[in-house]
Design an enzyme around this catalytic site. Structure first.
Site, PDB file in Angstrom:
ATOM      1  N   CYS A  82      -6.890   2.328   5.173  1.00 48.64           N
ATOM      2  CA  CYS A  82      -7.530   1.060   5.592  1.00 48.64           C
ATOM      3  C   CYS A  82      -7.078   0.758   7.179  1.00 48.64           C
ATOM      4  O   CYS A  82      -6.036   1.320   7.543  1.00 48.64           O
ATOM      5  CB  CYS A  82      -7.136   0.150   4.708  1.00 48.64           C
ATOM      6  SG  CYS A  82      -5.352  -0.662   4.916  1.00 48.64           S
ATOM      7  N   HIS A 124       0.958  -1.143   0.076  1.00 47.55           N
ATOM      8  CA  HIS A 124      -0.068  -0.005   0.021  1.00 47.55           C
ATOM      9  C   HIS A 124       0.882   1.157   0.004  1.00 47.55           C
ATOM     10  O   HIS A 124       1.875   1.408   0.416  1.00 47.55           O
ATOM     11  CB  HIS A 124      -0.797   0.056   1.047  1.00 47.55           C
ATOM     12  CG  HIS A 124      -2.103  -0.874   1.053  1.00 47.55           C
ATOM     13  ND1 HIS A 124      -3.330  -0.703   1.751  1.00 47.55           N
ATOM     14  CD2 HIS A 124      -2.020  -2.088   0.797  1.00 47.55           C
ATOM     15  CE1 HIS A 124      -3.835  -1.782   1.605  1.00 47.55           C
ATOM     16  NE2 HIS A 124      -3.391  -2.745   0.970  1.00 47.55           N
ATOM     17  N   CYS A 179      -3.114   0.260   7.264  1.00 41.73           N
ATOM     18  CA  CYS A 179      -2.230   1.470   7.017  1.00 41.73           C
ATOM     19  C   CYS A 179      -2.677   2.291   8.286  1.00 41.73           C
ATOM     20  O   CYS A 179      -1.730   3.098   8.935  1.00 41.73           O
ATOM     21  CB  CYS A 179      -2.582   2.174   5.772  1.00 41.73           C
ATOM     22  SG  CYS A 179      -2.012   1.034   4.252  1.00 41.73           S
ATOM     23  N   GLU A 215       0.863   4.087   1.446  1.00 40.53           N
ATOM     24  CA  GLU A 215       1.354   4.561   3.142  1.00 40.53           C
ATOM     25  C   GLU A 215       2.337   3.661   3.480  1.00 40.53           C
ATOM     26  O   GLU A 215       3.321   3.991   4.139  1.00 40.53           O
ATOM     27  CB  GLU A 215       0.087   4.320   3.984  1.00 40.53           C
ATOM     28  CG  GLU A 215      -0.914   5.155   3.604  1.00 40.53           C
ATOM     29  CD  GLU A 215      -2.257   4.422   2.986  1.00 40.53           C
ATOM     30  OE1 GLU A 215      -3.350   4.633   3.102  1.00 40.53           O
ATOM     31  OE2 GLU A 215      -1.836   3.602   2.088  1.00 40.53           O
TER      32      GLU A 215
END
Length: 161
Positions: free
Chosen positions: A84, A54, A87, A56
């Site tokens: 999410c 991801h 993260c 992040e």
């Protein structure tokens, strides 16, 4: 700090993800005292074949490596889409001092949309700024998914012939 400036950089990174066929999410970690970007990332789940890739997490990992430690004190994270659960947990664990995001995520957002992980008594809870360049952040996502649906429809039509 100029939130729009850093969110625009995150949007540029989201465009890189989209160009690779990845969900267009971009993130930057900024050292607040200097305004220096110390970490950047964009989604690479498909190309990296990893559920952990991801935007992040990539930006946080790069910032940690660059700054020489896992505690990202005096750092802000700018991300185009509400984090999410994974993260959001990384924000808590890395001690990010401020979280700024653009578009809300009604399917997986963990800063208030589906759940708010920051309302629980964890050892670190950063202030959150929501909706910075939200329209631009939402548009890059909706344009991507619109194109994806068109491509899938064309593929189905080609197979049907």
């Amino acid at each position: 700090m100029n939130d729009e400036l850093y969110m625009r950089r995150a949007l540029e990174l989201a465009d890189k993800a989209a160009a690779l066929g990845e969900v267009p999410v971009g993130a930057v970690v900024v050292k607040q005292a200097t305004g220096e970007i110390v970490g950047e990332g964009f989604n690479r789940r498909e190309s990296g074949r990893s559920p952990l890739a991801h935007a992040e997490l990539i930006a946080i990992a790069e910032a940690s490596k660059r700054l020489g430690g896992w505690r990202l004190v005096d750092c802000a994270l700018y991300v185009t889409l509400e984090p999410c659960p994974m993260c959001a947990g990384a924000v808590i664990n890395s001690r990010i001092e401020r979280l700024v995001y653009g578009a809300s995520d009604p399917k997986a957002g963990s800063c208030g949309s589906v759940i708010d992980l920051f309302m629980y008594p964890y050892n670190h809870i950063p202030p959150i700024e929501r909706g910075i360049l939200a329209e631009d952040c939402s548009k890059v996502l909706s344009d991507f998914f619109k194109q994806l649906r068109i491509s899938k429809s064309k593929q189905k039509q080609t197979k049907a012939k």
